[in-house]
Motif scaffolding. Structure first.
Motif, PDB file in Angstrom:
ATOM      1  N   ARG A 114       0.498  -1.326  -4.361  1.00  0.00           N
ATOM      2  CA  ARG A 114      -0.196  -0.806  -3.175  1.00  0.00           C
ATOM      3  C   ARG A 114      -0.280  -1.868  -2.097  1.00  0.00           C
ATOM      4  O   ARG A 114      -0.871  -2.927  -2.289  1.00  0.00           O
TER       5      ARG A 114
ATOM      6  N   ALA B  59      -2.992  -1.465   5.059  1.00  0.00           N
ATOM      7  CA  ALA B  59      -3.787  -2.200   6.046  1.00  0.00           C
ATOM      8  C   ALA B  59      -4.948  -2.914   5.373  1.00  0.00           C
ATOM      9  O   ALA B  59      -5.345  -4.002   5.761  1.00  0.00           O
ATOM     10  N   GLN B  60      -5.471  -2.271   4.339  1.00  0.00           N
ATOM     11  CA  GLN B  60      -6.598  -2.873   3.642  1.00  0.00           C
ATOM     12  C   GLN B  60      -6.194  -4.207   3.011  1.00  0.00           C
ATOM     13  O   GLN B  60      -6.922  -5.187   3.063  1.00  0.00           O
TER      14      GLN B  60
ATOM     15  N   ARG C  65      -6.036  -6.762   5.544  1.00  0.00           N
ATOM     16  CA  ARG C  65      -7.372  -7.193   5.945  1.00  0.00           C
ATOM     17  C   ARG C  65      -7.912  -8.243   4.974  1.00  0.00           C
ATOM     18  O   ARG C  65      -8.532  -9.219   5.375  1.00  0.00           O
TER      19      ARG C  65
ATOM     20  N   GLU D 158      -1.999  -5.215   9.658  1.00  0.00           N
ATOM     21  CA  GLU D 158      -3.399  -4.809   9.627  1.00  0.00           C
ATOM     22  C   GLU D 158      -3.682  -3.751  10.679  1.00  0.00           C
ATOM     23  O   GLU D 158      -4.381  -2.780  10.434  1.00  0.00           O
ATOM     24  N   LYS D 159      -3.103  -3.962  11.865  1.00  0.00           N
ATOM     25  CA  LYS D 159      -3.439  -3.053  12.942  1.00  0.00           C
ATOM     26  C   LYS D 159      -2.631  -1.777  12.897  1.00  0.00           C
ATOM     27  O   LYS D 159      -3.111  -0.727  13.282  1.00  0.00           O
ATOM     28  N   ARG D 160      -1.399  -1.911  12.475  1.00  0.00           N
ATOM     29  CA  ARG D 160      -0.525  -0.760  12.627  1.00  0.00           C
ATOM     30  C   ARG D 160       0.085  -0.307  11.315  1.00  0.00           C
ATOM     31  O   ARG D 160       0.901   0.593  11.301  1.00  0.00           O
ATOM     32  N   ASP D 161      -0.245  -0.957  10.214  1.00  0.00           N
ATOM     33  CA  ASP D 161       0.268  -0.537   8.919  1.00  0.00           C
ATOM     34  C   ASP D 161       1.799  -0.595   8.871  1.00  0.00           C
ATOM     35  O   ASP D 161       2.426   0.164   8.151  1.00  0.00           O
TER      36      ASP D 161
ATOM     37  N   LYS E 211       5.607   2.347   1.012  1.00  0.00           N
ATOM     38  CA  LYS E 211       5.605   3.346   2.084  1.00  0.00           C
ATOM     39  C   LYS E 211       5.659   2.631   3.430  1.00  0.00           C
ATOM     40  O   LYS E 211       4.961   1.651   3.646  1.00  0.00           O
TER      41      LYS E 211
ATOM     42  N   LEU F 211     -12.807  -4.895  11.778  1.00  0.00           N
ATOM     43  CA  LEU F 211     -11.590  -4.249  11.312  1.00  0.00           C
ATOM     44  C   LEU F 211     -10.914  -3.720  12.552  1.00  0.00           C
ATOM     45  O   LEU F 211     -11.565  -3.256  13.473  1.00  0.00           O
ATOM     46  N   ARG F 212      -9.626  -3.813  12.584  1.00  0.00           N
ATOM     47  CA  ARG F 212      -9.030  -3.240  13.776  1.00  0.00           C
ATOM     48  C   ARG F 212      -7.937  -2.250  13.460  1.00  0.00           C
ATOM     49  O   ARG F 212      -7.246  -2.328  12.474  1.00  0.00           O
ATOM     50  N   ILE F 213      -7.790  -1.410  14.448  1.00  0.00           N
ATOM     51  CA  ILE F 213      -6.687  -0.467  14.444  1.00  0.00           C
ATOM     52  C   ILE F 213      -6.051  -0.614  15.804  1.00  0.00           C
ATOM     53  O   ILE F 213      -6.746  -0.657  16.816  1.00  0.00           O
TER      54      ILE F 213
ATOM     55  N   ARG G 218     -10.866   1.521  -6.440  1.00  0.00           N
ATOM     56  CA  ARG G 218      -9.990   1.784  -5.308  1.00  0.00           C
ATOM     57  C   ARG G 218     -10.595   2.816  -4.359  1.00  0.00           C
ATOM     58  O   ARG G 218     -10.585   2.664  -3.149  1.00  0.00           O
TER      59      ARG G 218
ATOM     60  N   PHE H   8     -13.615   0.881   3.459  1.00  0.00           N
ATOM     61  CA  PHE H   8     -12.718   0.403   4.504  1.00  0.00           C
ATOM     62  C   PHE H   8     -12.709   1.394   5.665  1.00  0.00           C
ATOM     63  O   PHE H   8     -12.819   1.008   6.830  1.00  0.00           O
TER      64      PHE H   8
ATOM     65  N   ALA I 198     -15.936   1.170   7.552  1.00  0.00           N
ATOM     66  CA  ALA I 198     -15.973  -0.055   8.355  1.00  0.00           C
ATOM     67  C   ALA I 198     -15.099   0.112   9.589  1.00  0.00           C
ATOM     68  O   ALA I 198     -15.464  -0.323  10.684  1.00  0.00           O
ATOM     69  N   GLU I 199     -13.967   0.764   9.414  1.00  0.00           N
ATOM     70  CA  GLU I 199     -13.083   1.003  10.562  1.00  0.00           C
ATOM     71  C   GLU I 199     -13.790   1.869  11.592  1.00  0.00           C
ATOM     72  O   GLU I 199     -13.774   1.588  12.799  1.00  0.00           O
TER      73      GLU I 199
ATOM     74  N   GLU J  88      -6.112   7.881  13.252  1.00  0.00           N
ATOM     75  CA  GLU J  88      -5.196   7.047  12.475  1.00  0.00           C
ATOM     76  C   GLU J  88      -5.886   6.528  11.213  1.00  0.00           C
ATOM     77  O   GLU J  88      -5.303   6.476  10.134  1.00  0.00           O
TER      78      GLU J  88
ATOM     79  N   ARG K  84      -4.811   7.086   7.366  1.00  0.00           N
ATOM     80  CA  ARG K  84      -4.618   6.022   6.393  1.00  0.00           C
ATOM     81  C   ARG K  84      -5.399   6.301   5.114  1.00  0.00           C
ATOM     82  O   ARG K  84      -4.926   6.074   4.018  1.00  0.00           O
TER      83      ARG K  84
END
Lengths: 661, 372
Positions: free
Chosen positions: A198, A201-202, A205, A266-269, A337, A640-642, B33, B40, B43-44, B68, B72
């Motif tokens: 796995r 983004a997590q 982070r 992190e931001k965009r996976d 993925k 956390l950012r996206i 998990r 997560f 938090a986002e 988004e 995810r």
């Protein structure tokens, strides 16, 4: 008893590493919570045991226990306390112990945060970390044991290599190791992600703070090493493209690339496979550096045979971890993925470009460092790849990096506008041009120095344009600006500081072109001109240190007849090693430095003096300090950012991204 | 005492593994998990809300970011995945048992192989203040050195410490010490020779001009001094002046009995230089002259009788180092290697207490080609 307790603690740490490497991994694969829970306490215990062992060795150094071979070979009872302590890691065995101590420290830090991590990730990460620790612990115990004893201890040690009797030794290796070994954690995260299958983004982070910490310490560690070489080796240079230096530069380049690609992840996976690969690469290069430095391959390929056990052992560790992780990577990478999609002109695109350039320079350094070794091993032909090669190739690759650095910061995520970004940089370009012209007028030839300094100014100013734009975006009212400035994420400031730091370093490097160098022979009373200054040798005197004698030159520095400072270069003679070292006399004058060494003392009472005036040279290291600081500021940003795309402008129709609006 | 400490450490290490295994039922480690994903996601969302509040992003951007994040969350969740269980009791027991075995076996086994638990710490201060009868030689040296630092004009002290330095391989210090002794107590052939020898050893066997001057001073005081003459010859050899070396060494051999401890070495040197093996000079003692005058068979018998007498005497009194050396050499000259070997073994047993004698025996064995 303390010594043997330390020895036993080290052995026990190895045994515990075997347990820690197996049970949590088993638990993570079998989905067994109880087995996974072993990882964190075992990691902390592992650190305590290693620290106990390190403490015991330090104790032996402090009390000059010459029943340890390692203490005899590297210490002296008259050495000042600080060098007794730093002498612990001023040799092969002790430095490897410091290496595993830091490995265990990182493991323990991850363990302390494990409560808030997904438990299978934490368990796998700590298990992989334990494998690395275990391998190095076994290496220490079997081939480089610092706790080996002598039956009839001598009354005096052979002293530490005089070049290492310097505050630099107390600071430089621990910092550098924090960097090198810090990448072990990102490696462990990468391996764990591959094991658990796995990566998202997590994951990015959780890795981010570790990457940042490793990068920060590697940056500052390299800079400290360079400053140390600058003031002790007496050649007035700050970087020699020496293989040992390259060994630390390669992980830095890979780590810098990793830092940026992890951001995209992190931001965009996105860029997942690539990020994992970089994480493996950064640590592999750290291991390679260790191997090159430790096995004796570097001084000559043939001295490899002088201690074949060590070299072969590290080579085995290297092959196991690099090979194993790459095999795992090959096995699992295809199943990952893929994440977000982005246009070529976007923040992501800029970061990809950054990655390409950084890894290319890394590959260049790699080839330049290893090619001569390989060639010598295969054909016995000795060639040396020197600074001209590196300066040209790496310089060429870094030019676009510097050019695009401010630009990348301006681009929006997913899709950006190149023209808009460029427009916002006109201010920075203007300042760069003015500064370049001004510097050229003030300092004269060579023109290249002025051009490079102009580029540096562009990077420095450009680094802050984005932040400035966001602060002033709502108008120029002071209160509003302050509010907006406070509202900006810390990471934005971190980026700006780190980029500006890179610019400052570049400026310092560019300014070396304006340096002045003189080599002359002087007697007491002589005066010589050095660039804008004059240097007078007032007196030469002898002094007795605790374990050395030194000849100190008292020099006065004058500008237009006015005294601006005193410089005291010295030559130290260490009796027990029968070695002489030179300490440069340094005087910092508004970012520039006067650097004076006395490489030779002549029988007729005169001394050879090598003098440099290096304008702006301090910026090289101040820049690194600023990069370190920027990393720290960024680290403090826990958001956390996206990645958010700017709303698409009607006339820019990139490939339609996934449903973003 | 130290084993108590080891036991405590081992127990602590074991506890770090066993305690989490024992607490299996309760959640102590990280999040599952599913919980982690949810955390997560929350938090986002909180981060987006904060950015929105601070006006860093527009409401529309916030919506897209939320979408988004949700994507995810859904994308990451593996529908088949089940939350980790506490696992079976069997697995836990196996893990616990294996850890104890590994910690005990690897810890104690490897330490037993590498460590020296009975070896105490030896901090320098403690060693310096230890009572003299427990002082090792190194401590004694340090004491004498400290004494000499306070009394630099103690020539006797220099005489005492110099040979110790030689044995420790500190040749430069030895040369220094003899230099001081000469300055304080005056030049003697022996001191000059020793100083020259120390200087030579310090230069890895090269007779330096300094050393040569010392030997020549020794010869000026006592022209027959064999050691000094040997080194003068060696200097000549190193200067590639073979004729002079041969001359010096041949004369040296002629002046001393053939069984002088160094004679064989000088002969070998001479042979190496291509000089005809020096004529065996006549025996020096009257008894020897008588034996030399006998016809072949009788001479052999007489020599054997002497050798047997020597062997018998040594069997009674085994402490005679020179006697043993002579006996071994005699057997070897008489072409009786088995007896030479036996004598060598006896000598080693009898002289086991004196390392210097053992060294000489070893040297002799090497010289005669008697394997040891």
């Amino acid at each position: 008893m303390i010594v043997e307790t330390g020895h036993y603690a080290l052995v026990l740490a190895f045994a515990l590493a075997l347990v820690q490497g197996t049970i949590p991994l088993w638990g993570s694969l079998a989905g067994d919570r109880a087995l996974m829970a072993v990882a964190a306490p075992a990691s902390i215990m592992q650190f305590l045991l290693t620290a106990l062992s390190f403490g015991a060795l330090t104790y032996a150094y402090v009390v000059s226990d010459f029943s340890l071979v390692n203490v005899v070979e590297n210490s002296h009872s008259l050495k000042p306390l600080v060098y007794k302590i730093s002498g612990v890691w001023g040799n092969h065995e002790g430095s490897m112990l410091l290496w595993v101590l830091i490995l265990a420290l990182f493991g323990a830090l991850v363990a302390l945060r494990a409560r808030r991590m997904p438990d299978d990730l934490a368990a796998s990460v700590l298990a992989v970390q334990a494998w690395i620790s275990g391998a190095f612990l076994l290496f220490i115990l079997l081939t480089s044991n610092p706790f080996a004893r002598i039956a009839t201890p001598p009354m005096e040690g052979r002293d530490l290599n005089p070049i290492l009797q310097d505050p630099g030794l107390a600071i430089h290796p621990p910092l550098l190791y924090l960097g090198y070994v810090g990448f072990s954690i990102t490696f462990s995260f990468a391996a764990a992600a591959l094991i658990n299958g796995r990566i998202d983004a997590q994951w990015a982070r959780w890795v981010r703070p570790w990457t940042l910490i490793a990068w920060m310490f590697l940056t500052i560690g390299i800079a400290m090493g360079s400053y140390w070489a600058y003031y002790t080796l007496g050649w007035g240079g700050f970087w020699f493209w020496d293989p040992v230096e390259n060994a630390s530069l390669m992980p830095w380049l890979a780590g810098t690339a990793l830092l940026h690609s992890a951001l995209v992840m992190e931001k965009r996976d996105a860029l997942k496979v690539w990020t994992i690969f970089l994480a493996i690469l950064a640590f592999s290069l750290s291991l390679l550096g260790t191997f090159l430095v430790r096995s004796g391959v570097l001084t000559s390929v043939h001295s490899f045979a002088s201690d074949p056990r060590r070299g072969v052992f590290i080579l085995a560790i290297l092959v196991f971890f690099i090979g194993g992780s790459l095999a795992l990577f090959a096995l699992r990478a295809s199943t990952l993925k893929q994440g977000g999609i982005f246009a070529p002109v976007s923040r992501e695109g800029a970061l990809v470009l950054n990655n390409l350039l950084l890894t290319s320079s890394c590959a260049t350094v790699f080839i330049g460092t290893l090619y001569p070794l390989a060639l010598e091993a295969l054909t016995d032909a000795k060639i040396s790849v020197g600074p001209p090669f590196f300066n040209f190739t790496v310089g060429l690759l870094f030019l676009p990096i510097f050019l695009f650095m401010p630009l990348g910061q301006m681009l929006a995520w997913k899709r950006g506008r190149l023209l808009g970004a460029a427009q916002r940089l006109t201010f920075a370009v203007a300042i760069a041009l003015v500064a370049g012209l001004f510097l050229a007028a003030a300092n004269g030839e060579p023109a290249g120095a002025a051009a490079l300094a102009g580029l540096a100014m562009f990077v420095i100013v450009g680094a802050f344009v984005d932040v400035a734009g966001r602060v002033t975006g709502g108008g120029f009212s002071l209160a509003l600006m302050a509010r907006r400035a406070a509202g900006l994420p810390l990471s934005a400031y971190g980026t700006a500081l780190a980029h500006a730091g890179m610019g400052l370093t570049l400026f310092g490097i560019a300014a070396t072109g304006w340096g002045v160098e003189r080599v002359i022979s002087m007697r007491a009373g002589d005066t010589a001109a050095l660039g804008p200054f004059t240097v007078t040798l007032d007196d030469l005197s002898q002094r007795q240190g605790p374990n050395y004698r030194e000849t100190v030159g008292a020099m006065t520095l004058r500008s237009d007849g006015v005294e601006i400072g005193r410089v005291n270069p010295s030559r130290k003679f260490y009796t027990s090693r029968q070695m002489t070292t030179t300490d440069a006399g340094l005087k910092t004058i508004s970012l520039g430095q006067v650097h004076i060494v006395m490489p030779e003392q002549n029988p007729d009472g005169s001394v050879d003096v090598r003098m440099y005036w290096k304008p702006y040279v301090a910026l090289i290291w101040l820049g690194a300090l600023l990069m370190f600081l920027g990393g720290g500021v960024s680290l403090a940003d826990r958001r956390l950012r996206i990645g958010v795309a700017k709303r698409a402008q009607p006339r820019v129709r990139g490939p339609a991204p996934l449903p973003a609006e | 005492m130290i084993w108590l400490v080891f036991a405590f450490l081992t127990a602590a290490a074991a506890m770090s593994v066993l305690a989490p295994l024992a607490r299996a039922g309760r959640r102590t480690g990280g999040l599952s998990r599913r919980d982690a994903d949810l955390d997560f996601y929350n938090a986002e969302l909180a981060g987006i809300a904060r950015d929105l509040e601070r006006n860093l992003i527009s409401p529309a951007d916030a919506e897209s970011a939320k979408a988004e994040a949700a994507r995810r969350l859904i994308g990451g969740a593996d529908p088949q995945a089940k939350a980790p269980e506490a696992g079976s009791r069997v697995a836990r027991s196996v893990a616990a048992l294996a850890s104890i075995v590994v910690l005990g076996a690897v810890g104690l086994g490897l330490y037993g192989y590498l460590g020296q638990p009975a070896f105490p710490d030896q901090p320098l201060m403690a060693r310096k203040t230890a009572p003299p009868d427990r002082m090792d030689m190194m401590a004694a040296v340090a004491k004498i050195e400290a004494h000499l630092e306070r009394n630099p004009d103690d020539g006797q002290g220099r005489d005492i410490i110099a040979p110790v330095y030689m044995r420790l391989g500190r040749y430069t210090d030895a040369a220094d010490a003899w230099g001081h002794a000469i300055r304080i107590l005056g030049s003697t052939p022996q001191r000059e020779t020793w100083r020259g020898e120390a200087l030579t050893m310090a230069a890895q066997g090269k007779v330096t001009p300094d050393a040569l001057a010392a030997f020549q001073r020794a010869l000026a005081l006592e022209p027959s001094a064999p050691q000094a003459r040997f080194y003068v010859g060696l200097a000549a050899e190193q200067d590639a002046d073979a004729p002079r070396a041969i001359d010096v060494w041949s004369k040296l051999l002629a002046d001393y009995p053939p069984d002088a401890p160094w004679a064989e070495m000088v002969r070998q040197r001479l042979t190496a230089l291509g000089a005809a093996p020096a004529a065996q000079p006549g025996p020096a003692s009257p008894a020897g002259e008588a034996i030399a005058a006998m016809p072949g068979a009788e001479r052999d018998a007489a020599i054997r009788a002497m050798v047997d007498g020597l062997a018998a005497r040594l069997a009674q009194n085994g402490g005679d180092e020179e006697g043993w050396l002579r006996l071994v050499r005699a057997y070897s000259v008489l072409k009786e290697p088995a007896k030479a070997q036996a004598a060598l073994a006896d000598a080693r047993r009898e002289l086991a207490q004196t390392p210097a004698a053992l060294d000489r025996l070893d040297a002799l064995a090497r010289e005669l080609g008697l394997g040891s």
